[in-house]
Design a protein around this motif. Structure first.
Motif, PDB file in Angstrom:
ATOM      1  N   UNK A   1       0.798  -1.338   0.162  1.00 33.74           N
ATOM      2  CA  UNK A   1       0.231  -0.071  -0.090  1.00 33.74           C
ATOM      3  C   UNK A   1       0.830   1.275  -0.058  1.00 33.74           C
ATOM      4  N   UNK A   2       0.499   2.338  -0.694  1.00 39.09           N
ATOM      5  CA  UNK A   2       1.414   3.519  -0.862  1.00 39.09           C
ATOM      6  C   UNK A   2       0.418   4.682  -0.468  1.00 39.09           C
ATOM      7  N   UNK A   3       0.614   5.535   0.265  1.00 41.73           N
ATOM      8  CA  UNK A   3      -0.020   6.793   0.720  1.00 41.73           C
ATOM      9  C   UNK A   3       0.127   7.730  -0.570  1.00 41.73           C
ATOM     10  N   UNK A   4      -0.740   8.797  -0.680  1.00 39.26           N
ATOM     11  CA  UNK A   4      -0.518  10.112  -1.591  1.00 39.26           C
ATOM     12  C   UNK A   4       0.433  10.784  -0.794  1.00 39.26           C
ATOM     13  N   UNK A  26      -6.988  12.376   6.654  1.00 34.97           N
ATOM     14  CA  UNK A  26      -7.438  12.211   7.852  1.00 34.97           C
ATOM     15  C   UNK A  26      -8.649  11.608   8.149  1.00 34.97           C
ATOM     16  N   UNK A  27      -9.808  11.736   7.308  1.00 35.31           N
ATOM     17  CA  UNK A  27     -10.972  11.168   7.710  1.00 35.31           C
ATOM     18  C   UNK A  27     -11.128   9.720   6.939  1.00 35.31           C
ATOM     19  N   UNK A  28     -10.227   9.576   6.274  1.00 32.17           N
ATOM     20  CA  UNK A  28     -10.118   7.981   5.649  1.00 32.17           C
ATOM     21  C   UNK A  28      -9.140   6.900   6.321  1.00 32.17           C
ATOM     22  N   UNK A  29      -7.891   7.473   5.681  1.00 31.36           N
ATOM     23  CA  UNK A  29      -6.909   6.469   6.192  1.00 31.36           C
ATOM     24  C   UNK A  29      -6.477   6.622   7.379  1.00 31.36           C
ATOM     25  N   UNK A  30      -6.409   7.998   8.009  1.00 27.97           N
ATOM     26  CA  UNK A  30      -5.916   8.388   9.184  1.00 27.97           C
ATOM     27  C   UNK A  30      -4.488   8.568   9.180  1.00 27.97           C
ATOM     28  N   UNK A  31      -4.117   8.198   7.912  1.00 28.71           N
ATOM     29  CA  UNK A  31      -2.498   8.278   7.542  1.00 28.71           C
ATOM     30  C   UNK A  31      -2.181   9.157   6.407  1.00 28.71           C
ATOM     31  N   UNK A  32      -0.980   9.676   6.240  1.00 26.22           N
ATOM     32  CA  UNK A  32      -0.619  10.527   4.937  1.00 26.22           C
ATOM     33  C   UNK A  32       0.694  10.638   5.200  1.00 26.22           C
TER      34      UNK A  32
END
Length: 322
Positions: A1-4, A26-32
Motif C-alpha cells: 500500500x502507498x499513501x498519496x 485524515x477522515x479515511x486512512x488516518x495516515x498520509x
C-alpha cells in the motif's frame, strides 16, 4: 500500500488546498505522507546518524539516561508489553522532552544541539498540519497549535528515537505490536529499505479497542514524513479524524535487518481542555485523558501478563507429559 504524497511547500499561499487534501486523508486512512516539508534528506539522515550513535553505545552508557516511568522519558530496552500480542516489543528506544534528561555530549557529540534543532523543525511542520485541522473543525486557526506548544512547561510532546535490532528467523513476529497512538498527531521518519510498518484503516470510534481489518505494508522511504492521527485528536474531532491501528512486523522470510525510525509525538499540554465542536464526548483535560489511557493500558497489560503466564504454564504441562 502507498499513501498519496502531500506537498506542503508554499504553505501560506496554498493553505486552503492543503487543508482539503489533509482532511480528506485524515477522515479515511488516518495516515498520509508529507513531502516538500522543509526538512531535507540530509538533515533527516543527520538525525538518524545521531540516533545510531546513541544506540551503538554499550547498555551501561545508554542506561546513564535511564527510563523514568513517571515522566515516560529515557532509554528503555524491550520493555514495552503490548496487550494486543501479549509479548514485549522487540525494540529499544529513547524518549525525550525539552525538559528531560539527555545523553551527554561526551558520549554522543552534539547530541542535544542537533536533536533540539530537529525537534523545532518537527514542531513547525506539526503546527502547519494542526492549523489545517483546526480550521476544518471550526476552531480558531491556532487552537491546536497553542494546545501543542512544546515550549510550554506543561506540554507532553515527545521525540522518540527507535531501534529494532536485527533478528534471525523471526518471520511474521511483532517488532511492535498492534496499537494506536494516544496523543494528537505523530510525525514518523523512516529510512529506505527498513520496512516493517503496516497500517489498518477502518476504525470508527476513538473508544473502540479491537480491529478485524486488513493490515497492509507501508514501504519505508527516506524523506517523506508519515503522519498519523492519534486517539486524542480523534476524540477532539468528534471521531471525524481517524486514529487507526498500526504495527511493525519482521520480514516474511529470513533475517530482518536493523530498523531505525524517529517519531515526533504531539501530545498537548496537561491543563488544556479537549472537547470536539459537536461535544460528542464530555470535556476532559489532557492530563485526565492520559491518565485514563494509561490506566486502560495498564489493566490490559495485567490481563496480557496473566494470559501469557497461563499459556506458559500450559506449555510446561505439555512438555512434562511428552
Amino acid at each position: 500500500m502507498s499513501l498519496i504524497n502531500h506537498h506542503i511547500a508554499d504553505y501560506e499561499n496554498r493553505k486552503e488546498e492543503i487543508t482539503q487534501q489533509l482532511v480528506d486523508a485524515a477522515e479515511t486512512a488516518g495516515f498520509f505522507t508529507l513531502v516538500d516539508h522543509g526538512i531535507s534528506i540530509e538533515e533527516i539522515e543527520s538525525q538518524f546518524s545521531v540516533s545510531r550513535a546513541f544506540f551503538d553505545l554499550s547498555p551501561e552508557v545508554k542506561s546513564k539516561t535511564p527510563y523514568i516511568a513517571k515522566s515516560n522519558n529515557g532509554w528503555e530496552y524491550k520493555a514495552q508489553l503490548r496487550p494486543t500480542t501479549g509479548t514485549y516489543d522487540q525494540k529499544e528506544s529513547l524518549w525525550l522532552q525539552l525538559n528531560s534528561d539527555w545523553p551527554s555530549d561526551s558520549d554522543v557529540p552534539q547530541f542535544r544541539e542537533r536533536t533540539e534543532l530537529f525537534m523545532s523543525k518537527c514542531a513547525d511542520i506539526s503546527s502547519q498540519v494542526l492549523d489545517c485541522f483546526a480550521i476544518a473543525l471550526g476552531f480558531p486557526h491556532d487552537h491546536f497549535r497553542v494546545a501543542n506548544d512544546p515550549t510550554q512547561p506543561d506540554c507532553l510532546t515527545q521525540l522518540r528515537l527507535l531501534h529494532y535490532p536485527p533478528s534471525e528467523n523471526a518471520a511474521g513476529t511483532w517488532r511492535a505490536g498492534t496499537h494506536t497512538d494516544i496523543g494528537c498527531l505523530t510525525l514518523l521518519f523512516q529510512r529506505d529499505g527498513e520496512d516493517g510498518l503496516e497500517i489498518c484503516p477502518g476504525r470508527e470510534s476513538s473508544s473502540s479497542q479491537g480491529t478485524d481489518g486488513v493490515f497492509t505494508p507501508l514501504p519505508a522511504e527516506t524523506g517523506p514524513i508519515v503522519v498519523n492521527i492519534g486517539d486524542m485528536l480523534m476524540a477532539w474531532s468528534d471521531d471525524r479524524l481517524k486514529s487507526n491501528f498500526h504495527r511493525v512486523r519482521a520480514k516474511g522470510v529470513g533475517k530482518s535487518p536493523s530498523r531505525y525510525s524517529i517519531a515526533y509525538f504531539n501530545q498537548a499540554r496537561k491543563n488544556f481542555v479537549l472537547q470536539g465542536p459537536k461535544k460528542m464526548y464530555p470535556p476532559i483535560t489532557v492530563a485526565e485523558y492520559f491518565a485514563m489511557a494509561v490506566k486502560k493500558n495498564f489493566e490490559a497489560q495485567l490481563h496480557s501478563k496473566s494470559t501469557a503466564s497461563a499459556e506458559n504454564e500450559g506449555s510446561k504441562l505439555v512438555s512434562a507429559a511428552v
